[in-house]
Design a protein around this motif. Structure first.
Motif, PDB file in Angstrom:
ATOM      1  N   LEU A  43      -4.465  10.030  -2.416  1.00  0.00           N
ATOM      2  CA  LEU A  43      -4.499   8.826  -3.247  1.00  0.00           C
ATOM      3  C   LEU A  43      -3.959   7.662  -2.431  1.00  0.00           C
ATOM      4  O   LEU A  43      -2.846   7.725  -1.908  1.00  0.00           O
ATOM      5  CB  LEU A  43      -3.642   9.024  -4.492  1.00  0.00           C
ATOM      6  N   SER A  44      -4.753   6.591  -2.324  1.00  0.00           N
ATOM      7  CA  SER A  44      -4.307   5.362  -1.673  1.00  0.00           C
ATOM      8  C   SER A  44      -4.263   4.268  -2.728  1.00  0.00           C
ATOM      9  O   SER A  44      -5.254   4.016  -3.411  1.00  0.00           O
ATOM     10  CB  SER A  44      -5.252   4.966  -0.538  1.00  0.00           C
ATOM     11  N   LEU A  45      -3.104   3.653  -2.861  1.00  0.00           N
ATOM     12  CA  LEU A  45      -2.884   2.633  -3.882  1.00  0.00           C
ATOM     13  C   LEU A  45      -2.588   1.308  -3.208  1.00  0.00           C
ATOM     14  O   LEU A  45      -1.753   1.238  -2.308  1.00  0.00           O
ATOM     15  CB  LEU A  45      -1.732   3.049  -4.785  1.00  0.00           C
ATOM     16  N   SER A  46      -3.271   0.272  -3.652  1.00  0.00           N
ATOM     17  CA  SER A  46      -3.072  -1.073  -3.116  1.00  0.00           C
ATOM     18  C   SER A  46      -2.702  -2.003  -4.265  1.00  0.00           C
ATOM     19  O   SER A  46      -3.329  -1.966  -5.328  1.00  0.00           O
ATOM     20  CB  SER A  46      -4.353  -1.557  -2.427  1.00  0.00           C
ATOM     21  N   THR A  88       8.227  -0.170  -6.469  1.00  0.00           N
ATOM     22  CA  THR A  88       8.911   1.032  -6.936  1.00  0.00           C
ATOM     23  C   THR A  88       8.335   1.524  -8.262  1.00  0.00           C
ATOM     24  O   THR A  88       8.378   2.728  -8.553  1.00  0.00           O
ATOM     25  CB  THR A  88      10.424   0.780  -7.057  1.00  0.00           C
ATOM     26  N   TYR A  89       7.793   0.608  -9.078  1.00  0.00           N
ATOM     27  CA  TYR A  89       7.102   1.028 -10.301  1.00  0.00           C
ATOM     28  C   TYR A  89       5.941   1.955  -9.959  1.00  0.00           C
ATOM     29  O   TYR A  89       5.763   3.016 -10.584  1.00  0.00           O
ATOM     30  CB  TYR A  89       6.585  -0.197 -11.058  1.00  0.00           C
ATOM     31  N   TRP A  90       5.151   1.594  -8.949  1.00  0.00           N
ATOM     32  CA  TRP A  90       4.011   2.433  -8.587  1.00  0.00           C
ATOM     33  C   TRP A  90       4.459   3.705  -7.865  1.00  0.00           C
ATOM     34  O   TRP A  90       3.812   4.748  -7.972  1.00  0.00           O
ATOM     35  CB  TRP A  90       2.999   1.657  -7.763  1.00  0.00           C
ATOM     36  N   CYS A  91       5.578   3.643  -7.136  1.00  0.00           N
ATOM     37  CA  CYS A  91       6.115   4.882  -6.550  1.00  0.00           C
ATOM     38  C   CYS A  91       6.473   5.876  -7.645  1.00  0.00           C
ATOM     39  O   CYS A  91       6.086   7.054  -7.595  1.00  0.00           O
ATOM     40  CB  CYS A  91       7.355   4.576  -5.707  1.00  0.00           C
ATOM     41  N   LEU A  92       7.230   5.416  -8.650  1.00  0.00           N
ATOM     42  CA  LEU A  92       7.632   6.302  -9.733  1.00  0.00           C
ATOM     43  C   LEU A  92       6.425   6.773 -10.538  1.00  0.00           C
ATOM     44  O   LEU A  92       6.331   7.949 -10.917  1.00  0.00           O
ATOM     45  CB  LEU A  92       8.628   5.586 -10.646  1.00  0.00           C
ATOM     46  N   GLU A 101       0.439   6.603   6.413  1.00  0.00           N
ATOM     47  CA  GLU A 101      -0.847   5.925   6.307  1.00  0.00           C
ATOM     48  C   GLU A 101      -1.878   6.947   5.861  1.00  0.00           C
ATOM     49  O   GLU A 101      -1.636   8.160   5.914  1.00  0.00           O
ATOM     50  CB  GLU A 101      -1.263   5.292   7.627  1.00  0.00           C
ATOM     51  N   GLU A 102      -3.014   6.471   5.394  1.00  0.00           N
ATOM     52  CA  GLU A 102      -4.045   7.397   4.948  1.00  0.00           C
ATOM     53  C   GLU A 102      -4.579   8.166   6.147  1.00  0.00           C
ATOM     54  O   GLU A 102      -5.006   7.571   7.136  1.00  0.00           O
ATOM     55  CB  GLU A 102      -5.191   6.653   4.266  1.00  0.00           C
ATOM     56  N   LYS A 116       0.828  -1.196   0.000  1.00  0.00           N
ATOM     57  CA  LYS A 116       0.000   0.000   0.000  1.00  0.00           C
ATOM     58  C   LYS A 116       0.866   1.252   0.000  1.00  0.00           C
ATOM     59  O   LYS A 116       1.910   1.306   0.656  1.00  0.00           O
ATOM     60  CB  LYS A 116      -0.930   0.012   1.216  1.00  0.00           C
ATOM     61  N   LEU A 117       0.406   2.250  -0.734  1.00  0.00           N
ATOM     62  CA  LEU A 117       1.039   3.556  -0.783  1.00  0.00           C
ATOM     63  C   LEU A 117      -0.022   4.620  -0.573  1.00  0.00           C
ATOM     64  O   LEU A 117      -1.164   4.464  -1.015  1.00  0.00           O
ATOM     65  CB  LEU A 117       1.701   3.791  -2.149  1.00  0.00           C
TER      66      LEU A 117
END
Length: 290
Positions: A96-99, A119-123, A277-278, A6-7
């Protein structure tokens, strides 16, 4: 199966603008992928050289509404699930919360394609933020190439940028993770801090201009700075790795960090984009909802 990765990030745009960037094919082709086609709720696809396993589209939508997008994404024969959730923080700010399911650090070590997902989703999130801000994007990872080189322009003097790259406290702040740095040739460069165990080695250092760090099997990272008119061009290179197994996960993570490096040096009131965290809803909002 492990818990989903999660990001959480704060984006400087209203929810409806963020949602459009996530669901409009033309916008996706700017910040996310070489190719994208969207016809929701039936079709949500992206592919190409900037996408892991991107020889063809491997996604299908599962759910979409005003505040959520969830899709299945088959990687190396395994169907994973990606979910974006949006929440208005203010009229001009969105959380934005990404799972992402099926991410495991063991895949990073083995070089499996799903190991790049974090790291793909971080970038990708960083490039989404830049797209929303109307600023030039960071380089995307080209999963068809072994060339790893990028440049960014930072509106700050080279001396300031170099200090933020080589001072442990400052580097830990903008990178969002403890980094122990001994800024001399032969010194340690320790992700996680000096007590974490393995440390890379500083192999080249020209004060104010250049630092190179040898990570062993994944190669040498070099930051090179050149100042002009009070601004700094930072050239960032990864070299010396096994080209049969390019360190795409590490490269994506390093690139994504450049966003906060630039913001850290340019903003007087810098606060990180990433959230641990969100954040919960404001008390009055929560009370009204109850």
């Amino acid at each position: 199966m492990s818990e989903p990765m999660k990001l959480h990030a704060r984006l400087a745009a209203p929810v409806e603008v963020v949602r459009r960037a996530l669901t409009d094919a033309a916008e996706l082709r700017v910040w996310l992928a070489e190719h994208a086609e969207v016809e929701l709720p039936q079709r949500y696809e992206f592919w190409g050289r900037y996408t892991p396993d991107g020889d063809a589209p491997h996604q299908r939508p599962l759910h979409v509404d005003d505040e959520m997008l969830r899709f299945a994404w088959t990687l190396d024969g395994v169907e994973t699930t990606t979910e974006f959730q949006l929440r208005a923080e203010s009229a001009d700010s969105t959380i934005l919360s990404l799972s992402q399911s099926h991410w495991d650090f063991a895949d990073v070590i083995s070089g499996a394609i799903r190991g790049v997902l974090q790291t793909y989703w971080c970038l990708s999130t960083v490039n989404l933020a830049l797209h929303l801000e109307g600023r030039p994007l960071l380089p995307k990872v080209d999963f068809t190439s072994t060339e790893m080189r990028g440049e960014i322009l930072i509106d700050a003097p080279a001396a300031k940028v170099f200090t933020s790259l080589t001072d442990s406290e400052q580097a830990s702040a903008w990178f969002g993770h403890p980094i122990g740095i001994e800024p001399w040739v032969g010194g340690r460069y320790a992700m996680g801090g000096f007590e974490s165990g393995h440390a890379a080695k500083v192999v080249d250092l020209d004060p104010g201009r250049k630092i190179s760090v040898d990570w062993g099997p994944i190669g040498v990272t070099t930051w090179e700075l050149a100042e002009s008119h009070g601004k700094t061009k930072l050239t960032f290179v990864q070299s010396g790795f096994d080209e049969a197994q390019p360190p795409y996960a590490g490269w994506a993570g390093s690139l994504s960090g450049l966003y906060e490096l630039r913001r850290y040096n340019e903003m007087a009131d810098w606060q990180p984009m990433w959230l641990a965290e969100e954040p919960s809803a404001e008390p009055e909002t929560a009370a009204a909802a109850g």
